[in-house]
Structures are given as C-alpha cells and as structure tokens.
Design an enzyme around this catalytic site. Sequence first.
Site, PDB file in Angstrom:
ATOM      1  N   ASP A 178       0.816  -1.219   0.000  1.00  0.00           N
ATOM      2  CA  ASP A 178       0.000   0.000   0.000  1.00  0.00           C
ATOM      3  C   ASP A 178       0.852   1.273   0.000  1.00  0.00           C
ATOM      4  O   ASP A 178       0.702   2.120   0.875  1.00  0.00           O
ATOM      5  CB  ASP A 178      -0.912  -0.055   1.246  1.00  0.00           C
ATOM      6  CG  ASP A 178      -1.817   1.150   1.369  1.00  0.00           C
ATOM      7  OD1 ASP A 178      -2.187   1.723   0.323  1.00  0.00           O
ATOM      8  OD2 ASP A 178      -2.149   1.522   2.505  1.00  0.00           O
ATOM      9  N   GLU A 431       3.741  -7.825   7.588  1.00  0.00           N
ATOM     10  CA  GLU A 431       2.460  -8.448   7.226  1.00  0.00           C
ATOM     11  C   GLU A 431       2.536  -9.542   6.184  1.00  0.00           C
ATOM     12  O   GLU A 431       1.818  -9.496   5.172  1.00  0.00           O
ATOM     13  CB  GLU A 431       1.471  -7.365   6.781  1.00  0.00           C
ATOM     14  CG  GLU A 431       1.141  -6.381   7.857  1.00  0.00           C
ATOM     15  CD  GLU A 431      -0.084  -5.540   7.550  1.00  0.00           C
ATOM     16  OE1 GLU A 431      -0.528  -5.539   6.392  1.00  0.00           O
ATOM     17  OE2 GLU A 431      -0.608  -4.904   8.471  1.00  0.00           O
ATOM     18  N   TYR A 488      -6.621  -3.207  12.787  1.00  0.00           N
ATOM     19  CA  TYR A 488      -7.523  -2.146  12.305  1.00  0.00           C
ATOM     20  C   TYR A 488      -8.962  -2.348  12.775  1.00  0.00           C
ATOM     21  O   TYR A 488      -9.901  -2.040  12.046  1.00  0.00           O
ATOM     22  CB  TYR A 488      -7.411  -2.038  10.782  1.00  0.00           C
ATOM     23  CG  TYR A 488      -6.073  -1.413  10.396  1.00  0.00           C
ATOM     24  CD1 TYR A 488      -5.921  -0.031  10.396  1.00  0.00           C
ATOM     25  CD2 TYR A 488      -4.968  -2.202  10.102  1.00  0.00           C
ATOM     26  CE1 TYR A 488      -4.697   0.556  10.103  1.00  0.00           C
ATOM     27  CE2 TYR A 488      -3.742  -1.628   9.802  1.00  0.00           C
ATOM     28  CZ  TYR A 488      -3.622  -0.257   9.804  1.00  0.00           C
ATOM     29  OH  TYR A 488      -2.403   0.323   9.518  1.00  0.00           O
ATOM     30  N   GLU A 523       0.867  -0.880  14.220  1.00  0.00           N
ATOM     31  CA  GLU A 523      -0.029  -0.119  13.343  1.00  0.00           C
ATOM     32  C   GLU A 523      -1.419  -0.190  13.924  1.00  0.00           C
ATOM     33  O   GLU A 523      -1.908  -1.276  14.252  1.00  0.00           O
ATOM     34  CB  GLU A 523      -0.087  -0.712  11.920  1.00  0.00           C
ATOM     35  CG  GLU A 523       1.072  -0.364  11.046  1.00  0.00           C
ATOM     36  CD  GLU A 523       0.897  -0.857   9.601  1.00  0.00           C
ATOM     37  OE1 GLU A 523      -0.253  -0.976   9.142  1.00  0.00           O
ATOM     38  OE2 GLU A 523       1.928  -1.126   8.965  1.00  0.00           O
TER      39      GLU A 523
HETATM   40  C1  GCB Z   1      -1.337  -2.104   6.770  1.00  0.00           C
HETATM   41  C2  GCB Z   1      -0.028  -1.996   6.094  1.00  0.00           C
HETATM   42  C3  GCB Z   1       0.265  -0.592   5.636  1.00  0.00           C
HETATM   43  C4  GCB Z   1      -0.988   0.041   5.058  1.00  0.00           C
HETATM   44  C5  GCB Z   1      -2.044   0.085   6.135  1.00  0.00           C
HETATM   45  C6  GCB Z   1      -3.357   0.696   5.645  1.00  0.00           C
HETATM   46  O1  GCB Z   1      -1.616  -3.044   7.463  1.00  0.00           O
HETATM   47  O2  GCB Z   1       1.035  -2.488   6.852  1.00  0.00           O
HETATM   48  O3  GCB Z   1       1.279  -0.640   4.675  1.00  0.00           O
HETATM   49  O4  GCB Z   1      -0.775   1.296   4.531  1.00  0.00           O
HETATM   50  O5  GCB Z   1      -2.301  -1.195   6.590  1.00  0.00           O
HETATM   51  O6  GCB Z   1      -3.524   1.887   5.717  1.00  0.00           O
HETATM   52  O7  GCB Z   1      -4.191  -0.057   5.158  1.00  0.00           O
END
Ligand code: GCB
Length: 617
Positions: A178, A431, A488, A523
């Site tokens: 990403d 990841e 997330y 994250e």
């Molecule tokens: C993740 C990734 C990161 C992305 C992020 C997102 O898990 O490690 O590279 O940018 O999520 O914003 O979805």
Amino acid sequence: MYPIENRSRGIMILDGLWDFMPDDGRADKEHWSSQFPKNCEKLYVPASYNDQREDRRYRADRMKVFYHKQVTIPRFYDGQRLVLRFDAVANDAAVYIDGMPVCSHKGGFLPFETEITGLVQPGEAFDLTVMADNTIDHKSFPVGNEEGTAFFGSDNAQVPAVREAKRWRGEINLPNFDFFNYCGINRHVRIYTTPKTYIDDITIVPLLETTPGRPDDPEKKTGVIRYQVDLKSTDPVIDPGEMPVLVELISREGQVLSSSSTPSGELVIENPVLWEPWPGDPYLYGLRVTCGEDEYTEEFGIRTVEVKDRQFLLNGKPFYFKGFGKHEDFYIRGRGVNELLNVKDISLLHWIGANSFRTSHYPYAEEMYRLCDREGIVIIDETPAVGIAAGGKADPYAIMPIKDYHKEILKDMIARDKNHPCVVMWSMGNEPDTENFPESAYDYWHELYEYTHHLDPQDRPVTLVCCQNDYTRDLITRTMDVVCLNRYYGWYNLSGDMEAACYAWNKELDFWEEQNKPVMVTEYGCDAIQGNHGVNGEMFTEEYQADYYRLLDEEFDKRAFMIGEQCWAFADFGTIQGVMRPDGNKKGVFTRERRPKLAAHFLKSRWENIPNYHYKS
Ligand code: GCB
C-alpha cells in the site's frame, strides 16, 4: 561505510540534473548504455522520476528508464582509490561507464558501490549511464501482485467485460503493498576517494558493566567498547594485516579518552555518558581509526537493549515506544532522499512527544539514521519484505522464490546499520501470510529469525510485524522477541463502531496476555480527511480519528505487557489509485504537507505525559 569527507577522503556528489529517457523498447537496439539519445529530457537526481513530469507513463507502467551524466573527476584526485557509490536505486539497477557494464544491483533501498580506479582517468570526462527497472513481482521486495487482483476492494472479476478488459490490458506492474512504487535514482550518487590502503569497515559493540555499590561506594558503570576494524589495500606490496593502526575513543567534546593500536579489541571507559532517547541526552562518542594515510571516525552511542520479563529494556530500564510507522514520501520528490523533510519530521516527532518510529516498509536513507542518532529518536529498522501473501489462495513461501534474497537483504541492512545507537530492533518484514499456511510461515521466518540474530554483532531483538489475522492459527508471531501487531479494529472491520472495536481488541489482548511475550502495536489507525468534521463518530472525520486513538489507548493502558504504541501513519502518503485511496492513504496524523490533524493534538497531550521509562511499572 557511509561516505564521509575528511583530510584523507574526498567526495564528489553527483546531485543535479541528469539526462533521462524511459525505454520505449529502443534502448537495446540503439545502445543507450553507450550512446545516450540526444533528444532526452532532464530530471533531478536524487528523487523518484514519477512525479517530475506530466507524463502518465511515468506513474503507471512497468518500465526501464535510463539516466545519463557526463562526469569529470578533478585531477587532484589522481593517485587516490576511486569508488562510485549509489545510496539506492529503485528497484533494480545496472550501471555503465562509457558503455561498459561496471555493476548491477537488485533492490531499491540499500547502497551498492564499485571501485572505478583505473577505469576512469581524473581530468578526463566519462559517460555514466544508469538503467533503473521498476519491476515488482514475486521475486522482488516489495512484492508485486502477479495475480493481478485488485489490491483495494473488489475488481468485479465475475463480470465478463471486466475479465476481458483485464486480458486486453495484459500484464501490468501491480504492487502487493500500500504505497506508491516510487522509482529511479532515489538517493545520492557519489564518487568518493580513499587512500590505496584503507579502512573498509568498522564494527562497534558497546557493552555496559555494572559493579554493585555499597552505601559508602555507589554503583559503578563501566563502558566496554568492543570494536573490529577491517583494513584493505589495493597496493600489492602492502599487507593490510601488517599496517599499524590507531583506534581512539573520543568524547563529544573532542577529547581522546582512550586508545589502542590493535585492529580489534576493547576500549574501556569508566562511568560513560549513555545514549538516551529524547528528551534525554543522545550522547555520541566517536571511534577514530587511523591507518597509514586513511582516517575515519564512526560516531556511536553507549546504550544497551534487551528483552526481559515481557519488558523492552533500554539501558536496563523498561522503555515504552510512542510513535509511528511512516514512509519516505513527499510531493514531487516521491521517495527521493529529503534531508529537509527529515529535519521537519524529527522536529514534529519531538513536538508531539514521540520517541520512536518504524522504517515501514524498507530501510530508509542513511541520513535519517544519522539524524536520529543525534536527535535521540529510536528506530525499528525494517527490510522491504512487504507483500509476502497471495490472498490466502496459494502458499507464498512455495510460489515466491525469495528466501535467499531476503537473507541477502538482512545481511546488507545489518552491515549498513549495525553501529547506529538509534536502531534498537530489526523487523524482518511486514504483514506476510502467517495464517493460511502457518507451518510454511513458521519454517521460513524462524530460519530468518535465527539468521538475523546471528548477523547482528549487537544482537538486538528481532521481530516480524504481523497482519490482522486469526492470531490463534499464526504460529510464528508469538515466537518473536517482541510481538508486533498491526490491527484495524474499528476501521477495516467493525467499521465506525468503536465500542465493538474496543471489545474486539480486548478479546485479542486476552489471548496475548497468555503468551509470555512483550507486545506492541505497530499499526492502528483510520483515514481522516483533513478538514472533514462531524460530531457523531462519522468515519473519515478528524474527530473519528482522534476518538479512535483516545478510546483504544485507554484499553492499551490497562495491559502491563504492552510496551508501546505506534500509530499508522505519521503522515498521509501516496499510493496507487484505488477506490479506498482518495488521493492516497489518509491515515496520517499529519497531512502529507505536515499539518497536524485533530488527533495530533490528542496524541501530543497523551504522549507528553508518558515518560520513556517505567510507564507501566
Ligand atoms: C497495513 C499496512 C500498511 C498500510 C495500512 C493501511 O496493514 O502495513 O502498509 O498502509 O495497513 O492503511 O491499510
């Protein structure tokens, strides 16, 4: 070693405008490596080429591009050893001097160099041509998406016309990650000199010994600086092993504190000043090595790192990570080295009360580590191994021929960054699939984990940053020195429902509570469009982002085994186009131009009240 200028070494830095041509299929036929087309464009180096001109091809396709510059090394460098060094060219590179191939390199984030003494004559112009290839695939890091499936959202593959259109379009260079695949000569190109007999490498391992004190005799600390100097010579009559060498330990104030005349050994210093993360004093010593005509001073800090009893000990004290994952990313320059931006970013980290970041998702330019050494910012140093996953459909460890290359990258990254006090942990990658093929994942990463420990002279902790997954199936993450979680809840799942997100986090944390490991979140975050506001918890608003951090942080505070929080991301950044990426990824706590969003003010008030040490004890 990082190129430096001093009384025995010189540098020509080849920044500026270079001739530039994307290869439209003519490069081989027309021998661009020796005869650069006259009708070329001019582009700035170092910087990614993608955003420098209004040409769609620069942003989209798989392509090779060619750079050219005519170079003359000054005559007064005659008699010196000459080295051509590229700090990074993305993704793969081939280098030619007057049409002759002189070196090539795979991977876009680590330096490579070649000696050019004798190949070029000081005082005479020569043609330097560089081919850069932006291909990403199953053999590259970061990994390309050879399956061609949409990275964001659905690609409606069941619709016949869509299927046909994809077939018609053919192979494209899709990322399995990403961030925008910014390519080209992203970092500095230099020609540096050394004497013929030269210092090839310096390795420093600072140790700290504590003698327990008595009431009348306080505890004593002794710094033991273990070092190893590698010497080489291109002069056939000189045996570098026989050359006298002087190794001096120098204080920040320039005083020689102790010295030795052997190329490897130990220097001892009583009650040393330790390297402490900001707002402590990131005190740096120098190890000055002199051998014949050559001299090199490597700065280093005395600090220890250790994982013990579910804590991350820095200088023997439990440290709490506050900070971000970030990117090398900015307008126009793309991923080009940007020291001005580095200064700004570190200043913002200080402003917000952060003490650390992860070099997601690749090793950064060396200048950033040097700055962090000085500014007391702690780094988790990550390889570009991102995207090792095939949508759960195939075993990526079986279909991607990457292991040997991965090992090579770990070796080169650790060789480059081993002496930095700011680097406190290695991240082998981001990841990968650890859930669908748990045994393959275990075998692959366990071998690399052992290898990483073996490579690092300072034997720092090693981790692997794990994707949101069915953590009960994942066999490898729980074996890392620190469990690093990207999660997330409240964004990609349980979207907009922060109460449920907190519930889910707690369910997962109950699982991790049972594992005997320190855990940090590397994250967590949500997109917030700058200037978009709401009062009822609407996603994409600045308020939602601020609440997201406030609510989740309250949960993390209840868990003693959680040793840190790194938000995703420091700043908004460029990505490929996709329905979930309006003008890039908007999870920044700062905008791409570095303005604070609402969450930045919340984090500042929180982090200013969290000390570096003993937060949970
Ligand atoms: C993740 C990734 C990161 C992305 C992020 C997102 O898990 O490690 O590279 O940018 O999520 O914003 O979805």
